[in-house]
Scaffold this motif. Sequence first.
Motif, PDB file in Angstrom:
ATOM      1  N   GLY A 183       0.770  -1.121   0.366  1.00 34.90           N
ATOM      2  CA  GLY A 183      -0.232   0.639   0.104  1.00 34.90           C
ATOM      3  C   GLY A 183       0.990   1.010   0.106  1.00 34.90           C
ATOM      4  N   ARG A 184       2.178   1.375  -0.436  1.00 34.49           N
ATOM      5  CA  ARG A 184       2.950   2.371  -0.308  1.00 34.49           C
ATOM      6  C   ARG A 184       3.653   2.662  -1.318  1.00 34.49           C
ATOM      7  N   GLY A 185       3.682   3.502  -2.194  1.00 36.53           N
ATOM      8  CA  GLY A 185       4.868   3.796  -3.102  1.00 36.53           C
ATOM      9  C   GLY A 185       5.816   3.531  -2.741  1.00 36.53           C
ATOM     10  N   LYS A 186       7.120   2.598  -3.188  1.00 36.75           N
ATOM     11  CA  LYS A 186       8.745   2.121  -3.064  1.00 36.75           C
ATOM     12  C   LYS A 186       9.514   2.676  -4.279  1.00 36.75           C
ATOM     13  N   ILE A 187       9.362   3.117  -5.732  1.00 39.50           N
ATOM     14  CA  ILE A 187       9.769   3.489  -6.491  1.00 39.50           C
ATOM     15  C   ILE A 187       8.880   3.811  -6.936  1.00 39.50           C
ATOM     16  N   GLY A 188       9.170   5.698  -7.804  1.00 41.33           N
ATOM     17  CA  GLY A 188       8.279   6.102  -8.377  1.00 41.33           C
ATOM     18  C   GLY A 188       9.610   6.949  -9.593  1.00 41.33           C
ATOM     19  N   VAL A 189       9.215   7.398 -10.694  1.00 40.70           N
ATOM     20  CA  VAL A 189       9.452   7.754 -11.739  1.00 40.70           C
ATOM     21  C   VAL A 189       8.502   8.022 -12.987  1.00 40.70           C
ATOM     22  N   ILE A 190       9.191   9.604 -13.004  1.00 41.54           N
ATOM     23  CA  ILE A 190       7.804  10.657 -13.526  1.00 41.54           C
ATOM     24  C   ILE A 190       9.039  11.430 -15.128  1.00 41.54           C
ATOM     25  N   ALA A 191       8.537  10.975 -15.909  1.00 40.48           N
ATOM     26  CA  ALA A 191       9.347  10.790 -17.289  1.00 40.48           C
ATOM     27  C   ALA A 191       8.786  12.310 -18.574  1.00 40.48           C
ATOM     28  N   PHE A 192       8.989  13.407 -19.160  1.00 39.75           N
ATOM     29  CA  PHE A 192       8.438  14.111 -19.172  1.00 39.75           C
ATOM     30  C   PHE A 192       9.133  14.253 -20.392  1.00 39.75           C
ATOM     31  N   PRO A 193       8.310  14.015 -21.792  1.00 35.54           N
ATOM     32  CA  PRO A 193       8.667  13.644 -23.220  1.00 35.54           C
ATOM     33  C   PRO A 193       8.956  14.447 -23.694  1.00 35.54           C
ATOM     34  N   GLY A 194       7.932  15.907 -23.757  1.00 35.54           N
ATOM     35  CA  GLY A 194       7.842  16.821 -23.629  1.00 35.54           C
ATOM     36  C   GLY A 194       9.190  17.930 -23.541  1.00 35.54           C
ATOM     37  N   LEU A 195       9.145  17.125 -22.444  1.00 35.17           N
ATOM     38  CA  LEU A 195      10.188  18.465 -22.459  1.00 35.17           C
ATOM     39  C   LEU A 195      12.609  17.852 -22.839  1.00 35.17           C
ATOM     40  N   GLY A 196      12.025  17.027 -23.149  1.00 35.68           N
ATOM     41  CA  GLY A 196      13.489  16.388 -23.805  1.00 35.68           C
ATOM     42  C   GLY A 196      12.961  15.106 -23.494  1.00 35.68           C
ATOM     43  N   LYS A 197      14.488  15.235 -22.602  1.00 33.03           N
ATOM     44  CA  LYS A 197      14.909  13.704 -21.594  1.00 33.03           C
ATOM     45  C   LYS A 197      15.269  13.814 -19.877  1.00 33.03           C
ATOM     46  N   THR A 198      14.109  14.681 -19.345  1.00 29.71           N
ATOM     47  CA  THR A 198      13.718  15.409 -18.358  1.00 29.71           C
ATOM     48  C   THR A 198      13.121  14.326 -17.261  1.00 29.71           C
ATOM     49  N   SER A 199      13.571  13.589 -16.053  1.00 28.24           N
ATOM     50  CA  SER A 199      12.487  12.911 -15.434  1.00 28.24           C
ATOM     51  C   SER A 199      12.883  13.469 -14.103  1.00 28.24           C
ATOM     52  N   ILE A 200      11.803  12.453 -13.387  1.00 28.13           N
ATOM     53  CA  ILE A 200      12.731  12.645 -11.713  1.00 28.13           C
ATOM     54  C   ILE A 200      12.135  11.439 -11.333  1.00 28.13           C
ATOM     55  N   ASP A 201      12.981  11.069 -10.494  1.00 32.95           N
ATOM     56  CA  ASP A 201      13.195   9.666 -10.094  1.00 32.95           C
ATOM     57  C   ASP A 201      13.490   9.542  -8.685  1.00 32.95           C
ATOM     58  N   ALA A 202      12.755   7.683  -7.448  1.00 33.02           N
ATOM     59  CA  ALA A 202      13.431   8.403  -6.297  1.00 33.02           C
ATOM     60  C   ALA A 202      12.535   7.090  -5.967  1.00 33.02           C
ATOM     61  N   MET A 203      14.061   6.292  -4.477  1.00 38.98           N
ATOM     62  CA  MET A 203      13.523   5.457  -5.008  1.00 38.98           C
ATOM     63  C   MET A 203      13.238   5.827  -2.633  1.00 38.98           C
ATOM     64  N   VAL A 204      12.284   4.241  -1.668  1.00 44.71           N
ATOM     65  CA  VAL A 204      12.733   5.085  -0.676  1.00 44.71           C
ATOM     66  C   VAL A 204      13.854   4.675  -0.149  1.00 44.71           C
ATOM     67  N   GLY A 205      14.452   5.691   0.475  1.00 41.60           N
ATOM     68  CA  GLY A 205      15.855   5.337   1.310  1.00 41.60           C
ATOM     69  C   GLY A 205      17.079   5.891   0.081  1.00 41.60           C
ATOM     70  N   GLY A 206      16.554   6.307  -0.924  1.00 40.80           N
ATOM     71  CA  GLY A 206      17.689   6.254  -2.446  1.00 40.80           C
ATOM     72  C   GLY A 206      17.741   8.252  -2.590  1.00 40.80           C
ATOM     73  N   GLY A 207      16.605   9.198  -1.655  1.00 40.56           N
ATOM     74  CA  GLY A 207      16.149  10.051  -2.549  1.00 40.56           C
ATOM     75  C   GLY A 207      16.248  10.430  -3.395  1.00 40.56           C
ATOM     76  N   ALA A 208      15.819  11.501  -4.026  1.00 41.59           N
ATOM     77  CA  ALA A 208      14.609  11.765  -5.047  1.00 41.59           C
ATOM     78  C   ALA A 208      15.872  12.853  -5.830  1.00 41.59           C
ATOM     79  N   TRP A 209      16.087  12.280  -7.755  1.00 41.46           N
ATOM     80  CA  TRP A 209      16.557  12.837  -8.640  1.00 41.46           C
ATOM     81  C   TRP A 209      15.950  12.982  -9.811  1.00 41.46           C
ATOM     82  N   ILE A 210      16.843  14.600  -9.828  1.00 40.16           N
ATOM     83  CA  ILE A 210      16.300  15.010 -11.628  1.00 40.16           C
ATOM     84  C   ILE A 210      17.496  14.665 -12.839  1.00 40.16           C
ATOM     85  N   THR A 211      16.822  14.156 -13.603  1.00 45.51           N
ATOM     86  CA  THR A 211      17.945  13.970 -14.963  1.00 45.51           C
ATOM     87  C   THR A 211      17.479  15.208 -16.087  1.00 45.51           C
ATOM     88  N   ASN A 212      18.011  16.327 -15.972  1.00 45.76           N
ATOM     89  CA  ASN A 212      17.993  17.385 -16.798  1.00 45.76           C
ATOM     90  C   ASN A 212      17.782  16.766 -18.254  1.00 45.76           C
TER      91      ASN A 212
END
Length: 171
Positions: free
Chosen positions: A16-45
């Motif tokens: 019942g909890r999100g453990k890994i999350g990824v959002i990719a924004f194809p209209g913005l090129g390769k921009t994405s954001i992702d996170a894993m519990v305990g691993g921080g949140a990361w942006i790829t430009n």
Amino acid sequence: SDVPLFGTMVAVECDGRGKIGVIAFPGLGKTSIDAMVGGGAWITNAEGQRSRTDVNKTQRLEDGLVLTTDWEGFRERDAEGNLNRLAAESWYMRTWGDCYGHYLVASGRAVAMVDARLNIWDAAALQPIIEEAGGSFTDWDGREAIDSGDGVSTNGLVRDEVLRLLESRAS
């Protein structure tokens, strides 16, 4: 339309909890954001550079940007009064659709994103991203749930203010 603010969301959910999350924004090129519990949140430009991201440190709603997907979701819930109070008590309010608004919270550009309609598969991706960026992801009742049908992402510091404004559902 030529607005590139849509995203593709992927999540891993467990118990019942999100453990890994990824959002990719194809209209913005390769921009994405992702996170894993305990691993921080990361942006790829768009250039492929990866960096850690954090929510902003704004302490009061009156000093921060608040986002929502649209006004219609609030109307459907008979919660237009809640939306009006959020707008009145924030520095500024905008409608930035869906996952892009939550991305703006996780990347420190907004203090809150309030979704009146949110599917479990979207919430499961958002929960680890917002929490690993140092923020808070709850439903309108303040529960850390992904299956409520609504969602609130905040920097954590304005969480209680936002939830107070969502308490009364009558407009």
